[in-house]
Each structure stands twice: as structure tokens, then as C-alpha cells.
Design a protein around this motif. Structure first.
Motif, short mmCIF file in Angstrom:
data_model
loop_
_atom_site.label_atom_id
_atom_site.label_comp_id
_atom_site.label_asym_id
_atom_site.label_seq_id
_atom_site.Cartn_x
_atom_site.Cartn_y
_atom_site.Cartn_z
N UNK A 50 15.27 65.73 27.41
CA UNK A 50 16.23 64.67 27.11
C UNK A 50 16.86 64.89 25.73
N UNK A 51 16.00 65.17 24.75
CA UNK A 51 16.50 65.39 23.39
C UNK A 51 17.41 66.61 23.34
N UNK A 52 17.05 67.67 24.09
CA UNK A 52 17.87 68.88 24.12
C UNK A 52 19.26 68.60 24.66
N UNK A 53 19.35 67.86 25.77
CA UNK A 53 20.65 67.55 26.36
C UNK A 53 21.48 66.70 25.42
N UNK A 54 20.87 65.66 24.85
CA UNK A 54 21.60 64.79 23.92
C UNK A 54 22.07 65.57 22.71
N UNK A 55 21.19 66.43 22.18
CA UNK A 55 21.53 67.23 20.99
C UNK A 55 22.71 68.16 21.27
N UNK A 56 22.69 68.84 22.42
CA UNK A 56 23.77 69.78 22.75
C UNK A 56 25.08 69.05 22.98
N UNK A 57 25.04 67.93 23.72
CA UNK A 57 26.28 67.18 23.98
C UNK A 57 26.85 66.63 22.68
N UNK A 58 25.98 66.02 21.86
CA UNK A 58 26.44 65.41 20.62
C UNK A 58 26.93 66.44 19.61
N UNK A 59 26.34 67.63 19.63
CA UNK A 59 26.69 68.67 18.65
C UNK A 59 27.94 69.45 19.04
N UNK A 60 28.16 69.65 20.35
CA UNK A 60 29.21 70.57 20.77
C UNK A 60 30.27 69.97 21.68
N UNK A 61 30.06 68.77 22.21
CA UNK A 61 31.01 68.22 23.18
C UNK A 61 31.63 66.93 22.64
N UNK A 62 30.91 65.84 22.68
CA UNK A 62 31.43 64.56 22.18
C UNK A 62 30.36 63.85 21.38
N UNK A 63 30.82 63.01 20.46
CA UNK A 63 29.92 62.20 19.64
C UNK A 63 30.45 60.77 19.60
N UNK A 64 29.58 59.77 19.77
CA UNK A 64 30.06 58.39 19.68
C UNK A 64 30.27 57.97 18.23
N UNK A 65 31.20 57.07 18.03
CA UNK A 65 31.50 56.58 16.68
C UNK A 65 31.95 55.13 16.79
N UNK A 66 31.44 54.29 15.91
CA UNK A 66 31.81 52.87 15.90
C UNK A 66 32.75 52.58 14.73
N UNK A 67 33.80 51.80 14.99
CA UNK A 67 34.74 51.43 13.94
C UNK A 67 34.12 50.30 13.11
N UNK A 68 33.84 50.57 11.82
CA UNK A 68 33.15 49.57 11.00
C UNK A 68 34.08 48.67 10.18
N UNK A 69 35.35 49.06 10.04
CA UNK A 69 36.25 48.30 9.17
C UNK A 69 37.64 48.24 9.79
N UNK A 70 38.52 47.48 9.13
CA UNK A 70 39.87 47.27 9.65
C UNK A 70 40.91 48.23 9.14
#
Length: 257
Positions: A50-70
Motif C-alpha cells: 500500500x505504501x509503495x503504491x501511494x509513494x509512487x503515485x504521489x511522487x511521479x503521477x499526481x499529488x493532492x493539495x488543499x487551498x489554504x488561503x484566498x
């Protein structure tokens, strides 16, 4: 400084891999045939894939990001959750950020996530205004690139509720930066000063927020180094309005102009 999430994922990946591998090579053969697997081994065997899949996707494909300000209103709202394309500008090794492939060049008008130059533990999101070699100025609420004002069109008045809970009255314009056509906000009577022309150095980028009078950007702290770039903001996958405690369903799946 908080630990970088990619570094934390890498540490977890290595620890679970080592525990699982040592058990397979050395310790499993020494256990009685029907003995229960030790919990560190069981957890490592379960979580490593699980960690391997998440690590590869987050490192090389897409990463989530939250908008913290306006700072990117009206394009992006506080509480928007984005997917950031990690490979469009070239693949990079996680943690050390060394480039592996060239990828596509950044374009004027791209919305990027990057590590804040004055505190790399923080991720910022802004729009690319100036490319290496460009001369950028800001006068009378308008960007000037290489001596030419950027095209804008007044759309009308626009009001929104700030993170502090008060209503802010602005004007909305439509701006054309390269092939990107997007909306921006300005406050006509704000005290935001004009910016004298600056030339963007090689390997650096000049960025600004779409909420022009409420953005901490290159006008105040300088350029974004290429090595600090995380990726290109693609689309909104979730949006939560904390003031009204509701999901903004109409924003889900919206591409970022």
C-alpha cells in the motif's frame, strides 16, 4: 520545520521493506511451522504494498493539495482540494527533487504548486506570470510583460467573504496570459503599490496570485527557483465550504484555467 511528507513516506517504505525482507531471508525459517507471525512482520507485509503504491503515485503521477488561503480567488477558493500533475514538467526523484526527464516547459499562465522559497517546508500555489528572461512590471492594477500590458477585460463587481468572516468588495477582470484565459480580482482603492520592472533570471519564475491585492507572491519575496516546483495544478477533486459547512458540488472535476 515539519518533516516533508515524501520523506516520511520513504522512511515508512524502507522500514516495512527491510522488516519484511529480513523475515523472509533469515527469521521465517527459524520459526516453528505453525508459529504465529510477529506483529511487526505482519504489519510490514500488509502495509508495504500500500505504501509503495501511494509513494509512487504521489511522487511521479499526481499529488493532492488543499487551498489554504484566498490568494487565488476567484480561480480557486479556500477549501478546494486539487490534483497536482507531477510529471508534466519532467519526472523528479522524490525528497531530493533531482530531475530525471525533461518534460514540457512551464508556460506563462500556468498555475503551479511550489515550495515557498523563504520556507521550503510550506507549499504555495500561484500563477506563472514571468518566464526566465522576461521583464515584469505591475502598474495601475495591470501586469506589464516585456513592455506590453497584459490584456484584461472588466467583468463587473465581485464580493466574497474572507477567511476572517467579513465581506470584501472587489472588481473582477478577465485576463489573458499566453494561452490561459482566467479571472482575477482587484480592489480599485487599495493601497497596493506599483512594482518597477524586474528581469526574471535563468532558472527562475515570477508568480502572482489571481487575487491581486490579497496575495503574498513574487512582488514581495522574489522568484521561484525551478528546483522548488512541485507540479502543475490540474483540477478540483473536492471542495468544502467551511463557512456554510457544505460541499461545493458544482466545483468537483473543474479544470483549472
Amino acid at each position: 520545520m515539519t518533516m516533508d511528507f515524501s520523506l516520511l513516506m520513504l522512511i515508512l517504505l524502507l522500514v516495512t521493506a527491510v522488516v519484511w525482507l529480513l523475515d523472509r531471508v533469515f527469521f521465517r525459517r527459524r520459526r516453528p511451522a505453525h508459529a504465529q507471525e510477529p506483529w511487526p512482520v505482519e504489519w510490514s507485509r500488509s502495509f508495504f504494498p500500500v505504501i509503495l503504491v501511494v509513494f509512487l503515485i504521489r511522487s511521479f503521477v499526481v499529488e493532492p493539495f488543499k487551498i489554504p488561503s484566498g490568494s487565488m480567488i476567484p480561480t480557486l477558493l479556500v477549501g478546494d482540494f486539487l490534483l497536482v500533475n507531477k510529471f508534466v514538467y519532467g519526472l523528479r526523484l522524490p525528497v531530493i527533487n533531482t530531475r530525471l526527464t525533461q518534460g514540457s516547459p512551464l508556460e506563462r499562465g500556468d498555475v503551479i504548486v511550489f515550495r515557498y522559497p523563504e520556507d521550503p517546508s510550506k507549499d504555495y500555489i500561484k500563477r506563472v506570470v514571468g518566464l526566465p528572461g522576461d521583464t515584469v512590471a505591475y502598474a495601475n492594477k495591470q501586469i506589464i510583460i516585456n513592455g506590453k500590458p497584459v490584456s484584461t477585460e472588466l467583468l463587473g463587481d465581485f464580493s466574497y467573504i474572507t477567511e476572517q468572516g467579513y465581506i470584501l468588495d472587489t472588481q473582477k477582470y478577465r485576463e489573458q496570459l499566453g494561452r490561459h484565459r482566467h479571472d482575477i480580482l482587484v480592489i480599485p482603492e487599495s493601497g497596493m503599490q506599483d512594482m518597477e520592472p524586474v528581469t526574471v533570471p535563468p532558472g527562475r519564475y515570477f508568480v502572482m496570485g489571481d487575487n491581486r491585492d490579497n496575495s503574498n507572491d513574487s512582488r514581495f519575496w522574489g522568484f521561484v527557483p525551478d528546483d522548488n516546483i512541485v507540479g502543475k495544478a490540474m483540477l478540483i477533486w473536492w471542495s468544502w465550504d467551511s463557512l456554510e459547512t457544505r460541499v461545493r458540488w458544482q466545483r468537483l472535476g473543474e479544470a483549472i484555467p
